[in-house]
Enzyme design. Structure first.
Site, short mmCIF file in Angstrom:
data_model
loop_
_atom_site.label_atom_id
_atom_site.label_comp_id
_atom_site.label_asym_id
_atom_site.label_seq_id
_atom_site.Cartn_x
_atom_site.Cartn_y
_atom_site.Cartn_z
N GLY A 10 -6.47 56.78 165.43
CA GLY A 10 -7.77 56.41 164.87
C GLY A 10 -8.02 54.93 165.05
O GLY A 10 -7.19 54.19 165.59
N PHE A 11 -9.16 54.50 164.56
CA PHE A 11 -9.56 53.11 164.72
C PHE A 11 -8.55 52.15 164.10
O PHE A 11 -7.95 51.31 164.79
CB PHE A 11 -10.98 52.96 164.12
CG PHE A 11 -11.37 51.57 163.74
CD1 PHE A 11 -11.30 50.52 164.67
CD2 PHE A 11 -11.83 51.29 162.46
CE1 PHE A 11 -11.68 49.24 164.31
CE2 PHE A 11 -12.22 50.01 162.10
CZ PHE A 11 -12.13 48.98 163.02
N ILE A 12 -8.27 52.29 162.82
CA ILE A 12 -7.38 51.33 162.16
C ILE A 12 -5.92 51.61 162.54
O ILE A 12 -5.16 50.70 162.86
CB ILE A 12 -7.56 51.36 160.63
CG1 ILE A 12 -9.02 51.07 160.27
CG2 ILE A 12 -6.63 50.35 159.95
CD1 ILE A 12 -9.36 51.19 158.78
N ASP A 31 -1.41 62.60 165.16
CA ASP A 31 -2.88 62.57 165.08
C ASP A 31 -3.39 63.89 165.67
O ASP A 31 -2.93 64.31 166.73
CB ASP A 31 -3.42 61.39 165.88
CG ASP A 31 -4.83 61.01 165.45
OD1 ASP A 31 -5.05 59.84 165.09
OD2 ASP A 31 -5.73 61.89 165.49
N ASN A 32 -4.33 64.53 164.97
CA ASN A 32 -4.87 65.79 165.50
C ASN A 32 -6.10 65.56 166.38
O ASN A 32 -6.74 66.50 166.82
CB ASN A 32 -5.20 66.78 164.37
CG ASN A 32 -6.32 66.28 163.47
OD1 ASN A 32 -6.81 65.17 163.64
ND2 ASN A 32 -6.73 67.10 162.52
N GLY A 36 -9.71 60.72 165.72
CA GLY A 36 -8.89 59.83 166.55
C GLY A 36 -9.13 60.15 168.02
O GLY A 36 -9.64 61.21 168.36
N ALA A 117 -3.34 54.73 152.73
CA ALA A 117 -4.63 54.10 153.00
C ALA A 117 -5.69 54.76 152.14
O ALA A 117 -6.02 55.93 152.33
CB ALA A 117 -4.99 54.24 154.48
N TYR A 149 -15.50 62.95 148.72
CA TYR A 149 -14.57 62.09 149.46
C TYR A 149 -13.88 61.12 148.50
O TYR A 149 -12.65 60.99 148.51
CB TYR A 149 -15.35 61.35 150.55
CG TYR A 149 -14.56 60.30 151.27
CD1 TYR A 149 -13.56 60.66 152.17
CD2 TYR A 149 -14.79 58.95 151.06
CE1 TYR A 149 -12.82 59.70 152.83
CE2 TYR A 149 -14.08 57.98 151.72
CZ TYR A 149 -13.09 58.36 152.60
OH TYR A 149 -12.36 57.40 153.25
N LYS A 153 -9.81 61.04 147.58
CA LYS A 153 -8.94 59.87 147.76
C LYS A 153 -8.39 59.40 146.40
O LYS A 153 -7.27 58.88 146.33
CB LYS A 153 -9.70 58.73 148.45
CG LYS A 153 -10.15 59.05 149.87
CD LYS A 153 -9.00 59.33 150.81
CE LYS A 153 -8.53 58.12 151.55
NZ LYS A 153 -7.51 58.47 152.59
#
Ligand code: UDP
Length: 319
Positions: A10-12, A31-32, A36, A117, A149, A153
């Site tokens: 992914g990005f981060i 990563d699936n 990503g 995260a 969401y 989290k």
């Protein structure tokens, strides 16, 4: 050291993977490729210390093996992006709740240190002041899908702290505020890549709502630097940290800055939230972190201001 990064394509996660390879770690990524992309790790994919597994974190036998091997786990795999979350409510809850449960349960089996995260969404609809880790959360109604969401989290955070308190699992939580930089896609709604792409293509820059809502943008390099340092700081275990930049900007001003910095002729257009996200959407009016806890723990100072963050996104899309 061997590290496992869930969501490492992914990005981060991909920026973190690069940073940890540079410091000499063996980096395992699972990563699936939901959000990503292999392109995110194209530069490092053939690195001899990079090991990629394309699979879901819900695959417990694969996760068991990876967590057994790892010294540290950075858990980034999650549903991301407001658009994605609005479009895929079942998958969002599934991966955010069950995925973190798998990570923590297996990490506890082998007592491996975990970074979770998390997100500034957790704070919900606060407007009064800069957000501190111990602030109350202000959630909207269950009928508004966005809050699922934030709640998923939140549950992840509760579970992480429960493992810390009850099972003595070394774990820490970072609440990431709007993180930006190269490789972030506008596909899932994120504002800065969207604005920059529209500006560069001469398409209208679309501001949702009246644009007086504000955000504080952190460059991904600052965010991953802070996270890596937190993982090396024993006193951070069992704690929650805001990971962000405390410079605040309205979305109207952001649009204007992007327009100026790209030299674009694009119009800045305002469109209603319902048109952008459909019914059942609620936005946060402002979201700015208090980062004194992060500063005290690791001496954090953001090295990117808003302008250099915007510039790095412009440079990325121009490339
Ligand atoms: N936004 C916007 N135009 C876009 C994308 C987002 O005006 O093309 C707004 C969005 O409504 C929000 C802010 O920009 O007020 C940040 O949105 P993003 O989805 O990037 O992050 P979040 O809402 O999670 O902070």
């Amino acid at each position: 050291m061997k590290v496992l990064i869930t969501g490492g394509a992914g990005f981060i996660g991909s920026h973190l993977a690069e940073r940890l390879l540079e410091r000499g770690d063996d980096v395992f990524i699972i990563d699936n490729l939901w959000t990503g992309k292999l392109a995110n790790i194209a530069k490092i994919q053939t690195h001899e210390r990079l090991h990629l597994v394309v699979d879901t974190i819900l695959n417990e036998s694969v996760m068991n093996e990876l967590i057994f091997k790892a010294d540290h786990i950075y858990h980034f795999a999650a549903a991301v992006g407001v658009r994605n979350i609005m479009d895929h409510p079942v998958e969002t809850l599934d991966i955010n709740v069950k995925g973190t449960e798998v990570v923590l349960r297996l990490a506890n089996r082998f007592k491996k240190k975990v970074f979770i995260a998390s997100t500034s969404e957790i704070y919900g609809k606060h407007v009064e002041h800069d957000l501190s880790e111990d602030d109350n959360r202000v959630m909207g109604t269950v009928k508004k899908r966005r809050w699922a969401y934030a709640c998923s989290k939140t549950l992840d955070e509760f579970l992480a702290l429960a493992y810390f308190d009850e099972k003595k699992l070394p774990v820490l939580i970072g609440r990431l505020f709007n993180t930006v930089g190269p490789r972030q896609t506008g596909q899932y709604g994120m504002v800065l890549p969207n604005f920059v792409q529209c500006a560069l293509l001469g398409k209208p820059i679309t501001v949702y709502g009246d644009g007086t809502q504000s955000r504080s943008f952190t460059h991904v390099n600052d965010a991953i630097g802070a996270i890596a340092r937190l993982m090396a700081e024993p006193s951070a275990e069992g704690e929650i940290f805001n990971v962000g930049n405390d410079h605040e900007v309205t979305i109207n001003d952001l649009a204007q800055r992007v327009k100026e910095m790209t030299g674009s002729d694009s119009e800045i257009e305002h469109i209603p939230y319902e048109k952008a996200y459909g019914p059942g959407f609620e936005d946060m009016e402002r979201r700015c972190p208090n980062i004194s806890k992060l500063k005290d723990a690791i001496g954090f100072e953001p090295s990117y201001d808003l302008e250099s963050s915007i510039q790095s996104v412009i440079d990325y899309f121009k490339e």
